[in-house]
Design a protein around this motif. Structure first.
Motif, PDB file in Angstrom:
ATOM      1  N   MET A  86      51.537  37.636  44.541  1.00 23.64           N
ATOM      2  CA  MET A  86      50.377  38.402  44.132  1.00 23.64           C
ATOM      3  C   MET A  86      49.900  39.218  45.327  1.00 23.64           C
ATOM      4  O   MET A  86      49.649  38.693  46.392  1.00 23.64           O
ATOM      5  CB  MET A  86      49.277  37.459  43.661  1.00 23.64           C
ATOM      6  N   GLY A  87      49.763  40.529  45.166  1.00 21.45           N
ATOM      7  CA  GLY A  87      49.354  41.419  46.246  1.00 21.45           C
ATOM      8  C   GLY A  87      47.859  41.325  46.523  1.00 21.45           C
ATOM      9  O   GLY A  87      47.090  40.848  45.708  1.00 21.45           O
ATOM     10  N   ALA A  88      47.500  41.820  47.684  1.00 20.09           N
ATOM     11  CA  ALA A  88      46.089  41.786  48.070  1.00 20.09           C
ATOM     12  C   ALA A  88      45.226  42.637  47.155  1.00 20.09           C
ATOM     13  O   ALA A  88      44.050  42.377  46.990  1.00 20.09           O
ATOM     14  CB  ALA A  88      45.940  42.265  49.512  1.00 20.09           C
ATOM     15  N   ALA A  89      45.825  43.657  46.557  1.00 25.88           N
ATOM     16  CA  ALA A  89      45.040  44.560  45.704  1.00 25.88           C
ATOM     17  C   ALA A  89      44.584  43.885  44.424  1.00 25.88           C
ATOM     18  O   ALA A  89      43.711  44.371  43.744  1.00 25.88           O
ATOM     19  CB  ALA A  89      45.866  45.789  45.358  1.00 25.88           C
ATOM     20  N   ARG A  90      45.186  42.747  44.089  1.00 29.13           N
ATOM     21  CA  ARG A  90      44.834  42.092  42.835  1.00 29.13           C
ATOM     22  C   ARG A  90      43.710  41.078  42.984  1.00 29.13           C
ATOM     23  O   ARG A  90      43.236  40.529  42.017  1.00 29.13           O
ATOM     24  CB  ARG A  90      46.065  41.410  42.257  1.00 29.13           C
ATOM     25  N   GLY A  91      43.262  40.855  44.203  1.00 28.33           N
ATOM     26  CA  GLY A  91      42.173  39.908  44.425  1.00 28.33           C
ATOM     27  C   GLY A  91      40.847  40.488  43.976  1.00 28.33           C
ATOM     28  O   GLY A  91      40.696  41.684  43.792  1.00 28.33           O
ATOM     29  N   GLY A  92      39.856  39.623  43.821  1.00 29.23           N
ATOM     30  CA  GLY A  92      38.551  40.056  43.355  1.00 29.23           C
ATOM     31  C   GLY A  92      37.861  41.026  44.298  1.00 29.23           C
ATOM     32  O   GLY A  92      37.191  41.943  43.867  1.00 29.23           O
ATOM     33  N   ARG A  93      38.015  40.832  45.615  1.00 31.19           N
ATOM     34  CA  ARG A  93      37.362  41.710  46.577  1.00 31.19           C
ATOM     35  C   ARG A  93      37.944  43.111  46.555  1.00 31.19           C
ATOM     36  O   ARG A  93      37.256  44.065  46.894  1.00 31.19           O
ATOM     37  CB  ARG A  93      37.467  41.120  47.972  1.00 31.19           C
ATOM     38  N   ALA A  94      39.190  43.255  46.157  1.00 35.51           N
ATOM     39  CA  ALA A  94      39.835  44.571  46.159  1.00 35.51           C
ATOM     40  C   ALA A  94      39.280  45.474  45.065  1.00 35.51           C
ATOM     41  O   ALA A  94      39.440  46.677  45.136  1.00 35.51           O
ATOM     42  CB  ALA A  94      41.342  44.423  45.999  1.00 35.51           C
ATOM     43  N   THR A  95      38.626  44.913  44.074  1.00 31.96           N
ATOM     44  CA  THR A  95      38.062  45.733  43.011  1.00 31.96           C
ATOM     45  C   THR A  95      36.671  46.258  43.347  1.00 31.96           C
ATOM     46  O   THR A  95      36.149  47.105  42.628  1.00 31.96           O
ATOM     47  CB  THR A  95      38.001  44.943  41.689  1.00 31.96           C
ATOM     48  N   VAL A  96      36.101  45.793  44.445  1.00 35.52           N
ATOM     49  CA  VAL A  96      34.747  46.214  44.802  1.00 35.52           C
ATOM     50  C   VAL A  96      34.709  47.702  45.132  1.00 35.52           C
ATOM     51  O   VAL A  96      33.877  48.443  44.599  1.00 35.52           O
ATOM     52  CB  VAL A  96      34.197  45.378  45.981  1.00 35.52           C
ATOM     53  N   TRP A  97      35.590  48.173  46.004  1.00 30.96           N
ATOM     54  CA  TRP A  97      35.538  49.571  46.430  1.00 30.96           C
ATOM     55  C   TRP A  97      35.841  50.550  45.308  1.00 30.96           C
ATOM     56  O   TRP A  97      35.143  51.561  45.193  1.00 30.96           O
ATOM     57  CB  TRP A  97      36.430  49.795  47.648  1.00 30.96           C
ATOM     58  N   PRO A  98      36.837  50.317  44.465  1.00 28.84           N
ATOM     59  CA  PRO A  98      37.013  51.237  43.333  1.00 28.84           C
ATOM     60  C   PRO A  98      35.819  51.233  42.384  1.00 28.84           C
ATOM     61  O   PRO A  98      35.459  52.274  41.827  1.00 28.84           O
ATOM     62  CB  PRO A  98      38.269  50.730  42.629  1.00 28.84           C
ATOM     63  N   THR A  99      35.180  50.085  42.219  1.00 31.64           N
ATOM     64  CA  THR A  99      33.993  50.013  41.368  1.00 31.64           C
ATOM     65  C   THR A  99      32.847  50.802  41.983  1.00 31.64           C
ATOM     66  O   THR A  99      32.155  51.564  41.291  1.00 31.64           O
ATOM     67  CB  THR A  99      33.572  48.547  41.144  1.00 31.64           C
ATOM     68  N   VAL A 100      32.651  50.655  43.294  1.00 36.03           N
ATOM     69  CA  VAL A 100      31.621  51.423  44.000  1.00 36.03           C
ATOM     70  C   VAL A 100      31.914  52.912  43.889  1.00 36.03           C
ATOM     71  O   VAL A 100      31.012  53.724  43.644  1.00 36.03           O
ATOM     72  CB  VAL A 100      31.514  50.981  45.475  1.00 36.03           C
ATOM     73  N   LEU A 101      33.172  53.289  44.051  1.00 36.50           N
ATOM     74  CA  LEU A 101      33.572  54.687  43.939  1.00 36.50           C
ATOM     75  C   LEU A 101      33.248  55.236  42.548  1.00 36.50           C
ATOM     76  O   LEU A 101      32.693  56.328  42.412  1.00 36.50           O
ATOM     77  CB  LEU A 101      35.060  54.831  44.232  1.00 36.50           C
TER      78      LEU A 101
END
Length: 118
Positions: A1-16
């Motif tokens: 599982m890549g780092a992009a799939r973790g919960g923290r990785a969705t924060v920045w696209p959501t903020v964007l």
């Protein structure tokens, strides 16, 4: 599982995505708050709605891609990030003169700050 799939990785696209939406609604929120700025609707579209939509769609595209399992190093991430960066540069460059006008008393500070908030 890549780092992009973790919960923290969705924060920045959501903020964007949220910042993109905020950028698009600011010119229409100003009159509601009593912070009207006399600008043509075409200018508001080009300076707020278009770059806001680009940023929001970039964030949403990243979230969708990562939900499907795309890696953080993919070309999509670079493309979406680049598009969002260009949208942000456009918004900043078109709003710096507004702050200059406010400092000279040509424009009011309230509407100028609201328009520069995204």
């Amino acid at each position: 599982m890549g780092a992009a799939r973790g919960g923290r990785a969705t924060v920045w696209p959501t903020v964007l995505a949220l910042l993109g939406v905020w950028a698009g609604v600011v010119p229409y929120l100003g009159p509601v708050l009593g912070l009207r700025l006399e600008v043509a609707s075409k200018v508001e579209f080009v300076d707020h709605v278009l770059p806001g939509a680009i940023a929001a769609l970039s964030g949403i595209g990243l979230l969708a891609a990562w939900a499907r399992g795309a890696e953080a190093s993919s070309g999509l991430v670079l493309t979406a990030g680049g598009m969002a960066l260009l949208a942000g540069v456009w918004m900043v460059s078109t709003h710096v003169p507004l702050l200059s006008q406010a400092s000279r008393g040509v424009a009011e500070w309230g509407p100028a700050l609201l328009h520069n908030s995204p």
